[in-house]
Design a protein around this motif. Structure first.
Motif, PDB file in Angstrom:
ATOM      1  N   SER A 292      64.892  41.646  51.770  1.00 40.13           N
ATOM      2  CA  SER A 292      64.608  42.370  50.541  1.00 40.13           C
ATOM      3  C   SER A 292      64.537  41.444  49.323  1.00 40.13           C
ATOM      4  O   SER A 292      64.159  41.886  48.251  1.00 40.13           O
ATOM      5  CB  SER A 292      65.659  43.452  50.308  1.00 40.13           C
ATOM      6  N   ALA A 293      64.907  40.190  49.486  1.00 40.36           N
ATOM      7  CA  ALA A 293      64.849  39.265  48.353  1.00 40.36           C
ATOM      8  C   ALA A 293      63.430  38.730  48.155  1.00 40.36           C
ATOM      9  O   ALA A 293      63.121  38.209  47.102  1.00 40.36           O
ATOM     10  CB  ALA A 293      65.810  38.107  48.579  1.00 40.36           C
ATOM     11  N   ARG A 294      62.579  38.861  49.158  1.00 41.71           N
ATOM     12  CA  ARG A 294      61.206  38.372  49.019  1.00 41.71           C
ATOM     13  C   ARG A 294      60.413  39.291  48.110  1.00 41.71           C
ATOM     14  O   ARG A 294      60.744  40.448  47.927  1.00 41.71           O
ATOM     15  CB  ARG A 294      60.538  38.294  50.387  1.00 41.71           C
ATOM     16  N   SER A 295      59.350  38.779  47.586  1.00 36.70           N
ATOM     17  CA  SER A 295      58.509  39.568  46.705  1.00 36.70           C
ATOM     18  C   SER A 295      57.809  40.672  47.489  1.00 36.70           C
ATOM     19  O   SER A 295      57.398  40.481  48.629  1.00 36.70           O
ATOM     20  CB  SER A 295      57.459  38.668  46.053  1.00 36.70           C
ATOM     21  N   LYS A 296      57.680  41.794  46.855  1.00 38.21           N
ATOM     22  CA  LYS A 296      57.008  42.927  47.493  1.00 38.21           C
ATOM     23  C   LYS A 296      55.491  42.825  47.340  1.00 38.21           C
ATOM     24  O   LYS A 296      54.755  43.591  47.925  1.00 38.21           O
ATOM     25  CB  LYS A 296      57.469  44.247  46.877  1.00 38.21           C
ATOM     26  N   PHE A 297      55.039  41.897  46.508  1.00 39.58           N
ATOM     27  CA  PHE A 297      53.621  41.761  46.243  1.00 39.58           C
ATOM     28  C   PHE A 297      53.099  40.484  46.889  1.00 39.58           C
ATOM     29  O   PHE A 297      53.768  39.463  46.902  1.00 39.58           O
ATOM     30  CB  PHE A 297      53.351  41.723  44.738  1.00 39.58           C
ATOM     31  N   TYR A 298      51.898  40.558  47.391  1.00 40.63           N
ATOM     32  CA  TYR A 298      51.265  39.409  48.025  1.00 40.63           C
ATOM     33  C   TYR A 298      50.377  38.732  46.996  1.00 40.63           C
ATOM     34  O   TYR A 298      49.491  39.367  46.427  1.00 40.63           O
ATOM     35  CB  TYR A 298      50.453  39.861  49.235  1.00 40.63           C
ATOM     36  N   VAL A 299      50.632  37.488  46.739  1.00 45.89           N
ATOM     37  CA  VAL A 299      49.853  36.747  45.757  1.00 45.89           C
ATOM     38  C   VAL A 299      48.859  35.881  46.510  1.00 45.89           C
ATOM     39  O   VAL A 299      49.229  35.041  47.325  1.00 45.89           O
ATOM     40  CB  VAL A 299      50.769  35.867  44.883  1.00 45.89           C
ATOM     41  N   ARG A 300      47.573  36.104  46.218  1.00 51.60           N
ATOM     42  CA  ARG A 300      46.530  35.322  46.871  1.00 51.60           C
ATOM     43  C   ARG A 300      46.226  34.085  46.058  1.00 51.60           C
ATOM     44  O   ARG A 300      46.284  34.101  44.843  1.00 51.60           O
ATOM     45  CB  ARG A 300      45.250  36.136  47.009  1.00 51.60           C
ATOM     46  N   GLU A 301      45.860  33.036  46.736  1.00 49.47           N
ATOM     47  CA  GLU A 301      45.382  31.841  46.056  1.00 49.47           C
ATOM     48  C   GLU A 301      43.977  32.130  45.533  1.00 49.47           C
ATOM     49  O   GLU A 301      43.188  32.799  46.194  1.00 49.47           O
ATOM     50  CB  GLU A 301      45.322  30.663  47.032  1.00 49.47           C
ATOM     51  N   PRO A 302      43.649  31.645  44.338  1.00 45.29           N
ATOM     52  CA  PRO A 302      42.293  31.883  43.842  1.00 45.29           C
ATOM     53  C   PRO A 302      41.261  31.142  44.689  1.00 45.29           C
ATOM     54  O   PRO A 302      41.539  30.076  45.228  1.00 45.29           O
ATOM     55  CB  PRO A 302      42.336  31.319  42.422  1.00 45.29           C
ATOM     56  N   LEU A 303      40.101  31.736  44.804  1.00 46.71           N
ATOM     57  CA  LEU A 303      39.037  31.121  45.584  1.00 46.71           C
ATOM     58  C   LEU A 303      38.353  30.053  44.735  1.00 46.71           C
ATOM     59  O   LEU A 303      37.665  30.361  43.763  1.00 46.71           O
ATOM     60  CB  LEU A 303      38.027  32.178  46.033  1.00 46.71           C
ATOM     61  N   HIS A 304      38.544  28.797  45.095  1.00 44.77           N
ATOM     62  CA  HIS A 304      37.961  27.718  44.321  1.00 44.77           C
ATOM     63  C   HIS A 304      36.522  27.433  44.743  1.00 44.77           C
ATOM     64  O   HIS A 304      35.766  26.832  43.992  1.00 44.77           O
ATOM     65  CB  HIS A 304      38.800  26.446  44.463  1.00 44.77           C
ATOM     66  N   ASP A 305      36.157  27.865  45.926  1.00 46.53           N
ATOM     67  CA  ASP A 305      34.796  27.609  46.381  1.00 46.53           C
ATOM     68  C   ASP A 305      33.806  28.668  45.872  1.00 46.53           C
ATOM     69  O   ASP A 305      32.606  28.466  45.942  1.00 46.53           O
ATOM     70  CB  ASP A 305      34.745  27.531  47.909  1.00 46.53           C
ATOM     71  N   LYS A 306      34.305  29.775  45.336  1.00 45.91           N
ATOM     72  CA  LYS A 306      33.444  30.828  44.790  1.00 45.91           C
ATOM     73  C   LYS A 306      33.954  31.217  43.402  1.00 45.91           C
ATOM     74  O   LYS A 306      34.667  32.203  43.246  1.00 45.91           O
ATOM     75  CB  LYS A 306      33.482  32.068  45.682  1.00 45.91           C
ATOM     76  N   PRO A 307      33.595  30.449  42.364  1.00 44.18           N
ATOM     77  CA  PRO A 307      34.078  30.808  41.027  1.00 44.18           C
ATOM     78  C   PRO A 307      33.423  32.090  40.526  1.00 44.18           C
ATOM     79  O   PRO A 307      32.302  32.425  40.890  1.00 44.18           O
ATOM     80  CB  PRO A 307      33.684  29.614  40.168  1.00 44.18           C
TER      81      PRO A 307
END
Length: 76
Positions: A24-39
């Motif tokens: 339960s200490a982990r974040s409940k939201f999934y953070v995606r890395e931004p797509l650098h190959d498709k700005p």
């Protein structure tokens, strides 16, 4: 120690403290890395356009301020 005795009646008003477990200490939201190959070209265009507009305004304002300074000090 006297302060603990004074706070003891109020301790029942506070919720019990629990330490978070590993899951339960982990974040409940999934953070995606931004797509650098498709700005996102729309955002890129807005960012660059805003920057260019601000520089144009800054240079224009500077030139007006220089002319006003020269006019006030009789340098023109």
């Amino acid at each position: 120690m006297a302060s603990l005795a004074l706070l003891r009646p109020f301790s029942r008003l506070l919720p019990p403290t629990r330490l978070p477990s590993g899951s339960s200490a982990r974040s409940k939201f999934y953070v995606r890395e931004p797509l650098h190959d498709k700005p996102d070209w729309l955002k890129v265009g807005f960012a660059l356009g805003t920057s260019v507009c601000m520089w144009i305004y800054l240079i224009k304002q500077h030139n007006e301020d220089v002319l006003e300074y020269k006019r006030r000090n009789g340098l023109e």
